[in-house]
Scaffold this motif. Structure first.
Motif, PDB file in Angstrom:
ATOM      1  N   CYS A 198      44.089  53.320  33.867  1.00 50.63           N
ATOM      2  CA  CYS A 198      43.166  52.294  33.187  1.00 50.63           C
ATOM      3  C   CYS A 198      43.679  52.105  31.692  1.00 50.63           C
ATOM      4  CB  CYS A 198      41.827  52.677  33.130  1.00 50.63           C
ATOM      5  SG  CYS A 198      41.271  54.129  32.454  1.00 50.63           S
ATOM      6  N   SER A 199      42.872  51.208  30.806  1.00 53.41           N
ATOM      7  CA  SER A 199      43.268  51.179  29.392  1.00 53.41           C
ATOM      8  C   SER A 199      42.165  51.350  28.613  1.00 53.41           C
ATOM      9  CB  SER A 199      44.432  50.134  29.241  1.00 53.41           C
ATOM     10  OG  SER A 199      43.488  48.893  28.801  1.00 53.41           O
ATOM     11  N   ALA A 200      42.001  51.811  27.377  1.00 59.03           N
ATOM     12  CA  ALA A 200      40.994  51.611  26.420  1.00 59.03           C
ATOM     13  C   ALA A 200      40.935  50.191  26.134  1.00 59.03           C
ATOM     14  CB  ALA A 200      41.397  52.502  25.217  1.00 59.03           C
ATOM     15  N   ALA A 201      41.881  49.429  25.933  1.00 61.95           N
ATOM     16  CA  ALA A 201      41.453  48.074  25.627  1.00 61.95           C
ATOM     17  C   ALA A 201      41.167  47.274  26.740  1.00 61.95           C
ATOM     18  CB  ALA A 201      42.956  47.358  25.092  1.00 61.95           C
ATOM     19  N   CYS A 261      42.161  43.510  37.601  1.00 59.95           N
ATOM     20  CA  CYS A 261      43.129  42.835  37.149  1.00 59.95           C
ATOM     21  C   CYS A 261      43.136  42.347  35.818  1.00 59.95           C
ATOM     22  CB  CYS A 261      43.827  41.941  37.987  1.00 59.95           C
ATOM     23  SG  CYS A 261      42.895  40.669  38.552  1.00 59.95           S
ATOM     24  N   ARG A 262      41.797  41.806  35.463  1.00 58.86           N
ATOM     25  CA  ARG A 262      41.723  41.032  34.339  1.00 58.86           C
ATOM     26  C   ARG A 262      41.178  41.953  32.932  1.00 58.86           C
ATOM     27  NH1 ARG A 262      38.016  36.684  34.671  1.00 58.86           N
ATOM     28  NH2 ARG A 262      38.554  36.318  32.451  1.00 58.86           N
ATOM     29  N   LEU A 263      40.244  42.873  33.478  1.00 59.95           N
ATOM     30  CA  LEU A 263      39.554  43.650  32.555  1.00 59.95           C
ATOM     31  C   LEU A 263      40.517  44.643  31.603  1.00 59.95           C
ATOM     32  CD1 LEU A 263      36.976  44.992  31.788  1.00 59.95           C
ATOM     33  CD2 LEU A 263      37.075  46.655  33.542  1.00 59.95           C
ATOM     34  N   TYR A 264      41.451  45.092  32.234  1.00 58.10           N
ATOM     35  CA  TYR A 264      42.275  46.123  31.389  1.00 58.10           C
ATOM     36  C   TYR A 264      43.458  45.218  30.770  1.00 58.10           C
ATOM     37  CZ  TYR A 264      39.913  49.487  34.263  1.00 58.10           C
ATOM     38  OH  TYR A 264      39.060  50.432  34.939  1.00 58.10           O
ATOM     39  N   PRO A 273      51.797  43.602  44.577  1.00 60.17           N
ATOM     40  CA  PRO A 273      50.408  43.702  44.150  1.00 60.17           C
ATOM     41  C   PRO A 273      49.447  44.214  44.909  1.00 60.17           C
ATOM     42  CG  PRO A 273      51.281  41.286  44.203  1.00 60.17           C
ATOM     43  CD  PRO A 273      52.200  42.329  44.492  1.00 60.17           C
ATOM     44  N   THR A 274      49.654  44.337  46.321  1.00 58.38           N
ATOM     45  CA  THR A 274      48.727  44.809  47.075  1.00 58.38           C
ATOM     46  C   THR A 274      48.920  46.316  47.317  1.00 58.38           C
ATOM     47  OG1 THR A 274      50.021  44.499  49.025  1.00 58.38           O
ATOM     48  CG2 THR A 274      48.409  42.700  48.593  1.00 58.38           C
ATOM     49  N   GLY A 275      50.060  46.825  46.686  1.00 58.46           N
ATOM     50  CA  GLY A 275      50.154  48.334  46.479  1.00 58.46           C
ATOM     51  C   GLY A 275      49.708  49.120  45.404  1.00 58.46           C
ATOM     52  N   VAL A 276      48.914  48.387  44.345  1.00 59.06           N
ATOM     53  CA  VAL A 276      48.745  49.090  43.266  1.00 59.06           C
ATOM     54  C   VAL A 276      47.157  49.357  42.992  1.00 59.06           C
ATOM     55  CG1 VAL A 276      48.620  48.495  40.532  1.00 59.06           C
ATOM     56  CG2 VAL A 276      50.642  47.679  41.883  1.00 59.06           C
ATOM     57  N   LEU A 277      47.116  50.210  42.533  1.00 59.18           N
ATOM     58  CA  LEU A 277      45.482  50.940  42.403  1.00 59.18           C
ATOM     59  C   LEU A 277      45.584  51.279  40.752  1.00 59.18           C
ATOM     60  CD1 LEU A 277      44.899  52.967  45.496  1.00 59.18           C
ATOM     61  CD2 LEU A 277      43.910  50.755  45.167  1.00 59.18           C
ATOM     62  N   VAL A 278      44.397  51.287  40.235  1.00 55.05           N
ATOM     63  CA  VAL A 278      44.114  51.668  38.948  1.00 55.05           C
ATOM     64  C   VAL A 278      43.361  53.150  39.064  1.00 55.05           C
ATOM     65  CG1 VAL A 278      43.146  51.269  36.768  1.00 55.05           C
ATOM     66  CG2 VAL A 278      44.205  49.288  37.990  1.00 55.05           C
ATOM     67  N   LEU A 279      43.450  53.883  38.313  1.00 55.36           N
ATOM     68  CA  LEU A 279      42.895  54.933  38.092  1.00 55.36           C
ATOM     69  C   LEU A 279      42.102  54.862  36.985  1.00 55.36           C
ATOM     70  CD1 LEU A 279      41.678  57.776  38.783  1.00 55.36           C
ATOM     71  CD2 LEU A 279      43.839  58.810  37.738  1.00 55.36           C
ATOM     72  N   SER A 280      40.688  54.700  37.279  1.00 56.76           N
ATOM     73  CA  SER A 280      39.841  54.487  36.103  1.00 56.76           C
ATOM     74  C   SER A 280      39.266  55.779  35.706  1.00 56.76           C
ATOM     75  CB  SER A 280      38.661  53.330  36.675  1.00 56.76           C
ATOM     76  OG  SER A 280      37.433  53.464  35.725  1.00 56.76           O
ATOM     77  N   ALA A 281      39.036  56.171  34.596  1.00 54.22           N
ATOM     78  CA  ALA A 281      38.383  57.384  34.140  1.00 54.22           C
ATOM     79  C   ALA A 281      36.820  57.445  34.396  1.00 54.22           C
ATOM     80  CB  ALA A 281      38.672  57.670  32.433  1.00 54.22           C
ATOM     81  N   LEU A 282      36.359  56.453  34.758  1.00 52.51           N
ATOM     82  CA  LEU A 282      35.088  56.330  34.951  1.00 52.51           C
ATOM     83  C   LEU A 282      34.805  56.094  36.449  1.00 52.51           C
ATOM     84  CD1 LEU A 282      31.968  56.512  34.067  1.00 52.51           C
ATOM     85  CD2 LEU A 282      31.960  53.861  33.632  1.00 52.51           C
ATOM     86  N   TYR A 283      35.252  55.077  37.080  1.00 51.37           N
ATOM     87  CA  TYR A 283      35.128  54.581  38.305  1.00 51.37           C
ATOM     88  C   TYR A 283      35.854  55.395  39.474  1.00 51.37           C
ATOM     89  CZ  TYR A 283      32.675  50.958  36.339  1.00 51.37           C
ATOM     90  OH  TYR A 283      31.628  50.143  35.567  1.00 51.37           O
ATOM     91  N   GLY A 284      37.070  55.957  39.054  1.00 49.12           N
ATOM     92  CA  GLY A 284      38.114  56.596  39.958  1.00 49.12           C
ATOM     93  C   GLY A 284      39.117  55.561  40.319  1.00 49.12           C
ATOM     94  N   PHE A 285      39.542  55.517  41.589  1.00 47.32           N
ATOM     95  CA  PHE A 285      40.623  54.653  42.194  1.00 47.32           C
ATOM     96  C   PHE A 285      39.826  53.349  42.371  1.00 47.32           C
ATOM     97  CE2 PHE A 285      42.029  58.827  43.763  1.00 47.32           C
ATOM     98  CZ  PHE A 285      43.207  58.947  43.000  1.00 47.32           C
ATOM     99  N   VAL A 286      40.619  52.395  41.896  1.00 47.89           N
ATOM    100  CA  VAL A 286      40.087  50.996  42.035  1.00 47.89           C
ATOM    101  C   VAL A 286      41.090  50.129  42.422  1.00 47.89           C
ATOM    102  CG1 VAL A 286      37.877  51.026  40.410  1.00 47.89           C
ATOM    103  CG2 VAL A 286      40.122  50.376  39.621  1.00 47.89           C
ATOM    104  N   ARG A 287      40.863  48.968  43.113  1.00 49.16           N
ATOM    105  CA  ARG A 287      41.865  48.008  43.444  1.00 49.16           C
ATOM    106  C   ARG A 287      41.812  46.927  42.317  1.00 49.16           C
ATOM    107  NH1 ARG A 287      38.427  48.219  47.795  1.00 49.16           N
ATOM    108  NH2 ARG A 287      39.150  49.323  49.701  1.00 49.16           N
ATOM    109  N   TYR A 342      33.531  49.645  29.908  1.00 45.57           N
ATOM    110  CA  TYR A 342      33.105  51.160  29.740  1.00 45.57           C
ATOM    111  C   TYR A 342      34.110  51.599  28.628  1.00 45.57           C
ATOM    112  CZ  TYR A 342      36.921  52.061  32.745  1.00 45.57           C
ATOM    113  OH  TYR A 342      38.106  52.308  33.290  1.00 45.57           O
ATOM    114  N   GLU A 343      33.570  52.583  28.159  1.00 49.31           N
ATOM    115  CA  GLU A 343      34.135  53.277  27.213  1.00 49.31           C
ATOM    116  C   GLU A 343      34.310  54.951  27.906  1.00 49.31           C
ATOM    117  OE1 GLU A 343      36.109  52.692  24.746  1.00 49.31           O
ATOM    118  OE2 GLU A 343      35.244  50.464  25.005  1.00 49.31           O
ATOM    119  N   GLN A 344      35.467  55.452  28.472  1.00 51.81           N
ATOM    120  CA  GLN A 344      35.654  56.862  28.980  1.00 51.81           C
ATOM    121  C   GLN A 344      37.239  57.091  28.987  1.00 51.81           C
ATOM    122  OE1 GLN A 344      33.141  58.851  30.221  1.00 51.81           O
ATOM    123  NE2 GLN A 344      35.094  60.268  30.097  1.00 51.81           N
ATOM    124  N   ARG A 345      37.445  58.260  28.534  1.00 57.01           N
ATOM    125  CA  ARG A 345      38.855  58.837  28.738  1.00 57.01           C
ATOM    126  C   ARG A 345      38.925  59.792  29.807  1.00 57.01           C
ATOM    127  NH1 ARG A 345      42.428  58.292  24.020  1.00 57.01           N
ATOM    128  NH2 ARG A 345      43.082  60.390  24.576  1.00 57.01           N
TER     129      ARG A 345
END
Length: 148
Positions: free
Chosen positions: A7-10, A21-24, A42-56, A64-67
């Motif tokens: 994920c990204s802080a921004a 796909c728009r949030l980060y 694009p269908t094979g990519v997941l984001v690892l969110s520090a808060l939510y975990g694995f997301v499509r 959110y703010e979480q590292r």
């Protein structure tokens, strides 16, 4: 084939649910995502969110703010449970792009994860590898080469 990016802080400045796909909006996240989409589509990519975990990429999230390296991050148990439901455990190949804390979290779930950014001496070298992956004729082959 699944490629996981950090994920990204921004983030987009909104106060409503927004597709990942728009949030980060961070430049490092976007570089990782470009490389990941070249490797797996694009269908094979997941984001690892520090808060939510694995997301499509189409999952809707609240900002959110979480590292990944601070208290309150997603737990290893949550990641393992999500991995089963998202096909991460069954994927023939799993690649993790991102900083050490993110890649280590993925590798804890699946130890055979390919880590193409390992060995880089800093963010500049990581960005260089990501650019090369995004431009490569055979990005998967290059990712395997980088992962050594």
């Amino acid at each position: 084939m699944i490629v996981i990016v950090p994920c990204s802080a921004a983030k987009l400045a909104v106060d409503r649910l927004t597709p990942a796909c728009r949030l980060y909006t961070g430049s490092y996240h976007l570089m990782c995502r470009r490389a990941a989409e070249r490797i797996a589509g694009p269908t094979g990519v997941l984001v690892l969110s520090a808060l939510y975990g694995f997301v499509r990429l189409d999952d809707e999230l609240l900002p959110y703010e979480q590292r990944m390296d601070t208290a309150g991050r997603v737990s290893a148990e949550q990641l393992r449970a999500q991995a089963a439901g998202l096909g991460i455990l069954a994927a023939p190949d799993l690649i993790a792009l991102g900083g050490r804390a993110y890649v280590d979290a993925v590798t804890a779930v699946r130890p055979d994860t390919l880590r193409p950014l390992d060995g880089c001496r800093g963010i500049g070298e990581q960005r260089s590898r990501l650019a090369r992956l995004a431009a490569a004729d055979d990005p998967l082959g290059l990712a395997r080469e980088f992962a050594g």
